[in-house]
Design an enzyme around this catalytic site. Structure first.
Site, PDB file in Angstrom:
ATOM      1  N   SER A   1       0.705  -0.998   0.211  1.00  0.00           N
ATOM      2  CA  SER A   1      -0.074   0.060  -0.077  1.00  0.00           C
ATOM      3  C   SER A   1       1.192   1.317   0.048  1.00  0.00           C
ATOM      4  O   SER A   1       1.506   1.482  -1.007  1.00  0.00           O
ATOM      5  CB  SER A   1      -1.233   0.049   1.329  1.00  0.00           C
TER       6      SER A   1
ATOM      7  N   ASP B   1      10.817   5.685  -9.693  1.00  0.00           N
ATOM      8  CA  ASP B   1      10.706   6.564 -10.992  1.00  0.00           C
ATOM      9  C   ASP B   1      10.828   7.644 -10.831  1.00  0.00           C
ATOM     10  O   ASP B   1      11.050   7.999 -12.552  1.00  0.00           O
ATOM     11  CB  ASP B   1       9.255   6.750 -10.750  1.00  0.00           C
TER      12      ASP B   1
ATOM     13  N   LYS C   1       0.062  -3.810  -3.377  1.00  0.00           N
ATOM     14  CA  LYS C   1      -1.809  -3.470  -3.770  1.00  0.00           C
ATOM     15  C   LYS C   1      -1.704  -1.955  -3.386  1.00  0.00           C
ATOM     16  O   LYS C   1      -2.132  -1.197  -2.449  1.00  0.00           O
ATOM     17  CB  LYS C   1      -2.115  -3.875  -1.487  1.00  0.00           C
TER      18      LYS C   1
END
Length: 203
Positions: free
Chosen positions: A112, A123, A137
């Protein structure tokens, strides 16, 4: 949130979950840790953030912590609702760790919000991710207590990485360096994942 000084230039910060009494309480606790680290280690250059077995927590607090490490305007995460409308969240405050070298530890128990943290670092090429593939998740949910004592878990939107990738069991966060960490090594006090994180910081 706890931390441990590794040496005069390096600290390891452990975030067991992004949860406290309220998001604001968590954020104030984070601020205290940041100030304490800066006072204790004035020549700080290297940070390891340990999110292993972190199940997630408040999205608001996740973004607040990320802003400590990211430059202003950097995309932190995205949210997609049922109609495929996407909201982009960017860094909006000056962080005290923006110029520090950074590595992040994750494992099969990282889920999560901790996955969003790792994906934002990955990224944006902000640091290296070390450990094992995460839970996968990538949804935001609300817990609704019903009158009969049961609970309804309502999934109302998906989280996307800054690059727009969905997080799922089929597509979890894959570390830049996949390193095993056995129970036997744990019992012996050996941590190859942390060793790799420190090695990368000191190169």
């Amino acid at each position: 949130i706890t931390y441990r000084k590794i040496d005069d230039q390096t600290v390891k910060i452990d975030i067991s979950q992004f949860v406290d009494e309220t998001p604001d309480v968590f954020n104030r606790s984070w601020d205290k840790v940041v100030n304490s680290i800066n006072n204790e280690i004035p020549n700080l250059k290297n940070i390891v953030v340990d999110l292993r077995n972190n199940p997630g927590g408040y999205v608001y607090s996740l973004r607040y912590v990320l802003e400590e490490f990211m430059g202003n305007g950097t995309i932190l995460m995205k949210e997609m609702d049922a109609n495929d409308r996407v909201v982009i969240y960017r860094d909006s405050r000056q962080g005290k760790f923006e110029n520090m070298n950074l590595t992040v530890l994750v494992n099969e128990g990282s889920a999560s919000a901790s996955e969003i943290f790792a994906s934002a670092i990955q990224d944006n090429n902000r640091g290296e991710i070390i450990g094992k593939k995460t839970v996968g998740k990538g949804v935001e949910q609300e817990l609704i207590q019903l009158d009969d004592g049961s609970m309804l878990i309502l999934v109302f939107q998906k989280w996307l990485t800054p690059n727009g990738n969905k997080i799922s069991k089929e597509s979890p966060i894959t570390p830049d360096f996949e390193i095993d960490y056995s129970e036997d090594e744990m019992r012996k006090g050996v941590d190859p994942q942390l060793d790799k994180a420190l090695e990368l910081l000191r190169d």
